[in-house]
Design a protein around this motif. Structure first.
Motif, PDB file in Angstrom:
ATOM      1  N   SER A  33     -10.114  12.412 -61.503  1.00  0.00           N
ATOM      2  CA  SER A  33     -11.103  12.822 -60.509  1.00  0.00           C
ATOM      3  C   SER A  33     -10.523  13.892 -59.609  1.00  0.00           C
ATOM      4  CB  SER A  33     -11.553  11.621 -59.675  1.00  0.00           C
ATOM      5  OG  SER A  33     -10.603  11.324 -58.668  1.00  0.00           O
ATOM      6  N   ALA A  34     -11.329  14.364 -58.680  1.00  0.00           N
ATOM      7  CA  ALA A  34     -10.898  15.413 -57.771  1.00  0.00           C
ATOM      8  C   ALA A  34      -9.661  15.006 -56.980  1.00  0.00           C
ATOM      9  CB  ALA A  34     -12.049  15.771 -56.817  1.00  0.00           C
ATOM     10  N   ARG A  35      -9.481  13.718 -56.721  1.00  0.00           N
ATOM     11  CA  ARG A  35      -8.342  13.264 -55.913  1.00  0.00           C
ATOM     12  C   ARG A  35      -7.001  13.547 -56.595  1.00  0.00           C
ATOM     13  NH1 ARG A  35      -8.339   8.765 -53.532  1.00  0.00           N
ATOM     14  NH2 ARG A  35      -6.140   8.244 -53.731  1.00  0.00           N
ATOM     15  N   ALA A  36      -7.020  13.798 -57.892  1.00  0.00           N
ATOM     16  CA  ALA A  36      -5.778  14.100 -58.599  1.00  0.00           C
ATOM     17  C   ALA A  36      -5.084  15.330 -58.029  1.00  0.00           C
ATOM     18  CB  ALA A  36      -6.058  14.310 -60.084  1.00  0.00           C
ATOM     19  N   TRP A  37      -5.864  16.256 -57.444  1.00  0.00           N
ATOM     20  CA  TRP A  37      -5.309  17.513 -56.976  1.00  0.00           C
ATOM     21  C   TRP A  37      -4.835  17.481 -55.530  1.00  0.00           C
ATOM     22  CZ3 TRP A  37      -3.413  20.942 -59.922  1.00  0.00           C
ATOM     23  CH2 TRP A  37      -3.974  21.239 -61.164  1.00  0.00           C
ATOM     24  N   VAL A  38      -5.073  16.399 -54.806  1.00  0.00           N
ATOM     25  CA  VAL A  38      -4.762  16.363 -53.372  1.00  0.00           C
ATOM     26  C   VAL A  38      -3.300  16.704 -53.075  1.00  0.00           C
ATOM     27  CG1 VAL A  38      -4.635  14.887 -51.333  1.00  0.00           C
ATOM     28  CG2 VAL A  38      -6.682  14.855 -52.789  1.00  0.00           C
ATOM     29  N   PRO A  39      -2.314  16.094 -53.772  1.00  0.00           N
ATOM     30  CA  PRO A  39      -0.914  16.439 -53.457  1.00  0.00           C
ATOM     31  C   PRO A  39      -0.577  17.907 -53.693  1.00  0.00           C
ATOM     32  CG  PRO A  39      -1.032  14.404 -54.742  1.00  0.00           C
ATOM     33  CD  PRO A  39      -2.394  15.030 -54.800  1.00  0.00           C
ATOM     34  N   VAL A  40      -1.089  18.479 -54.768  1.00  0.00           N
ATOM     35  CA  VAL A  40      -0.832  19.895 -55.052  1.00  0.00           C
ATOM     36  C   VAL A  40      -1.588  20.792 -54.076  1.00  0.00           C
ATOM     37  CG1 VAL A  40      -1.176  21.744 -56.742  1.00  0.00           C
ATOM     38  CG2 VAL A  40      -0.258  19.536 -57.477  1.00  0.00           C
ATOM     39  N   ALA A  41      -2.837  20.426 -53.784  1.00  0.00           N
ATOM     40  CA  ALA A  41      -3.648  21.243 -52.877  1.00  0.00           C
ATOM     41  C   ALA A  41      -2.994  21.370 -51.509  1.00  0.00           C
ATOM     42  CB  ALA A  41      -5.045  20.653 -52.746  1.00  0.00           C
ATOM     43  N   PHE A 274      -0.041  14.031 -67.079  1.00  0.00           N
ATOM     44  CA  PHE A 274      -0.658  14.207 -65.764  1.00  0.00           C
ATOM     45  C   PHE A 274       0.280  14.928 -64.795  1.00  0.00           C
ATOM     46  CE2 PHE A 274      -2.531  10.542 -67.822  1.00  0.00           C
ATOM     47  CZ  PHE A 274      -3.891  10.642 -67.559  1.00  0.00           C
ATOM     48  N   PRO A 275       0.720  16.154 -65.094  1.00  0.00           N
ATOM     49  CA  PRO A 275       1.688  16.851 -64.232  1.00  0.00           C
ATOM     50  C   PRO A 275       1.291  16.956 -62.765  1.00  0.00           C
ATOM     51  CG  PRO A 275       1.487  17.995 -66.324  1.00  0.00           C
ATOM     52  CD  PRO A 275       0.408  16.949 -66.304  1.00  0.00           C
ATOM     53  N   PRO A 276       0.009  17.205 -62.414  1.00  0.00           N
ATOM     54  CA  PRO A 276      -0.306  17.314 -60.982  1.00  0.00           C
ATOM     55  C   PRO A 276      -0.012  16.034 -60.209  1.00  0.00           C
ATOM     56  CG  PRO A 276      -2.087  18.208 -62.312  1.00  0.00           C
ATOM     57  CD  PRO A 276      -1.171  17.475 -63.249  1.00  0.00           C
ATOM     58  N   ARG A 277      -0.113  14.908 -60.864  1.00  0.00           N
ATOM     59  CA  ARG A 277       0.170  13.627 -60.218  1.00  0.00           C
ATOM     60  C   ARG A 277       1.639  13.242 -60.364  1.00  0.00           C
ATOM     61  NH1 ARG A 277      -3.954  10.060 -58.951  1.00  0.00           N
ATOM     62  NH2 ARG A 277      -6.096  10.544 -59.579  1.00  0.00           N
ATOM     63  N   GLU A 278       2.217  13.515 -61.522  1.00  0.00           N
ATOM     64  CA  GLU A 278       3.587  13.075 -61.798  1.00  0.00           C
ATOM     65  C   GLU A 278       4.633  13.954 -61.134  1.00  0.00           C
ATOM     66  OE1 GLU A 278       4.248  11.849 -66.043  1.00  0.00           O
ATOM     67  OE2 GLU A 278       2.240  12.730 -66.279  1.00  0.00           O
ATOM     68  N   ALA A 279       4.364  15.245 -61.009  1.00  0.00           N
ATOM     69  CA  ALA A 279       5.359  16.187 -60.483  1.00  0.00           C
ATOM     70  C   ALA A 279       4.688  17.234 -59.594  1.00  0.00           C
ATOM     71  CB  ALA A 279       6.098  16.864 -61.631  1.00  0.00           C
ATOM     72  N   PRO A 280       4.053  16.801 -58.489  1.00  0.00           N
ATOM     73  CA  PRO A 280       3.298  17.766 -57.666  1.00  0.00           C
ATOM     74  C   PRO A 280       4.148  18.875 -57.065  1.00  0.00           C
ATOM     75  CG  PRO A 280       3.499  15.632 -56.557  1.00  0.00           C
ATOM     76  CD  PRO A 280       3.946  15.428 -57.973  1.00  0.00           C
ATOM     77  N   ASP A 281       5.401  18.591 -56.722  1.00  0.00           N
ATOM     78  CA  ASP A 281       6.248  19.638 -56.144  1.00  0.00           C
ATOM     79  C   ASP A 281       6.526  20.744 -57.151  1.00  0.00           C
ATOM     80  OD1 ASP A 281       6.577  18.707 -53.523  1.00  0.00           O
ATOM     81  OD2 ASP A 281       8.144  17.307 -54.128  1.00  0.00           O
ATOM     82  N   VAL A 282       6.931  20.345 -58.354  1.00  0.00           N
ATOM     83  CA  VAL A 282       7.237  21.328 -59.397  1.00  0.00           C
ATOM     84  C   VAL A 282       5.989  22.113 -59.773  1.00  0.00           C
ATOM     85  CG1 VAL A 282       8.063  21.639 -61.767  1.00  0.00           C
ATOM     86  CG2 VAL A 282       9.128  19.915 -60.288  1.00  0.00           C
TER      87      VAL A 282
END
Length: 294
Positions: A33-41, A274-282
């Protein structure tokens, strides 16, 4: 949450970051869902980018305006949704970053709307020239069991009986263990309660392997353009997890010739589907670097 209405959808989305920052459309995948992007955003916002994160058709608060509209889950339909959203907001030029379904949509938007899309980043899914879904080799085919299951005559009813259970299997098996907890899955799975989630899910996958799935005729010209195109003409970054057990990392190798304005591929060790969730910093650092190139 914000919302806009297009000719087809009521689209729910979130927006954050500086109002005058370069706009970035972040598109989520399936089953997510859209929440997957919150850490990267949040990291992109700190770097000065303005992020817009819609729920795709069939997810969360996004709704069809008419019961008569074909529940078309194709990448072409999703690409039009993305452009429609940005045009309703008066944003003419923007970058697109997508994961899984969103990654396919990013490629598709770049092919269909290069006058609007500046750069793209696709996570987890390789580019498919001419939009062709070719029967994969055995090693990949066994990972696509969920697609074969959906394509069976009895598959849809089984999934309707337990859609969240079906989604949870993918979370449990597409990445190394420990990347999420039950609470995060439950918060995300609320967005699968959308009345069209199952219909869009089934159409998106069954149409790849069966000829009897319906399509929305308004997108026929765009489908024809995709079928005739084997290049992407905007700068592209592809990010994949080396431990992705849904889509093999080898699938994105050797594709440079299909990208006329540059193709860079980043494979992240220890990361699954799931890279955006697993490794948001990278992931955020790589996106910022790619989008910041003049």
């Amino acid at each position: 949450m914000e919302a806009v209405e297009t000719d087809v959808l009521h689209i729910g989305y979130t927006v954050s970051g500086p109002k005058d920052g370069p706009p970035v459309l972040l598109l989520h995948g399936w089953p997510d869902s859209a929440r997957a992007w919150v850490p990267v955003a949040s990291r992109l916002n700190e770097a000065g980018f303005r992020t817009l994160i819609p729920w795709l058709r069939g997810f969360g608060p996004t709704r069809f305006l008419s019961a008569e509209t074909v529940r078309d889950g194709s990448g072409v339909a999703l690409a039009h949704d993305g452009l429609d959203l940005m045009q309703r907001l008066g944003i003419d030029g923007f970058d697109v970053v997508g994961h899984d379904w969103g990654g396919r949509t990013a490629y598709t938007m770049a092919v269909l709307f290069p006058e609007h899309v500046r750069r793209i980043v696709s996570l987890a899914l390789a580019f498919q020239p001419r939009g062709t879904f070719a029967l994969p080799a055995f090693s990949q085919a066994r990972k696509h069991w969920y697609q074969w299951f959906m394509s069976l005559d009895g598959g849809p009813e089984a999934i309707r009986s337990d859609p969240k259970g079906f989604a949870r299997i993918q979370w449990d098996t597409w990445a190394p263990p420990g990347w999420f907890d039950d609470a995060e899955f439950d918060r995300t799975a609320v967005d699968f309660d959308n009345p069209d989630w199952v219909a869009i899910t089934l159409n998106a996958y069954r149409r790849r392997w069966r000829s009897d799935e319906p399509s929305d005729s308004r997108y026929e010209a765009s489908r024809a353009k995709i079928a005739a195109t084997d290049t992407v003409d905007v700068p592209t970054l592809m990010i994949q997890g080396r431990e992705d057990t849904c889509d093999e990392p080898a699938s994105s190798e050797g594709l440079d010739a299909h990208f006329t304005r540059g193709y860079r591929r980043l494979v992240i060790d220890g990361v699954g589907h799931f890279p955006p969730r697993e490794a948001p910093d990278v992931v955020a650092r790589a996106i910022i670097e790619h989008l910041s190139v003049k």
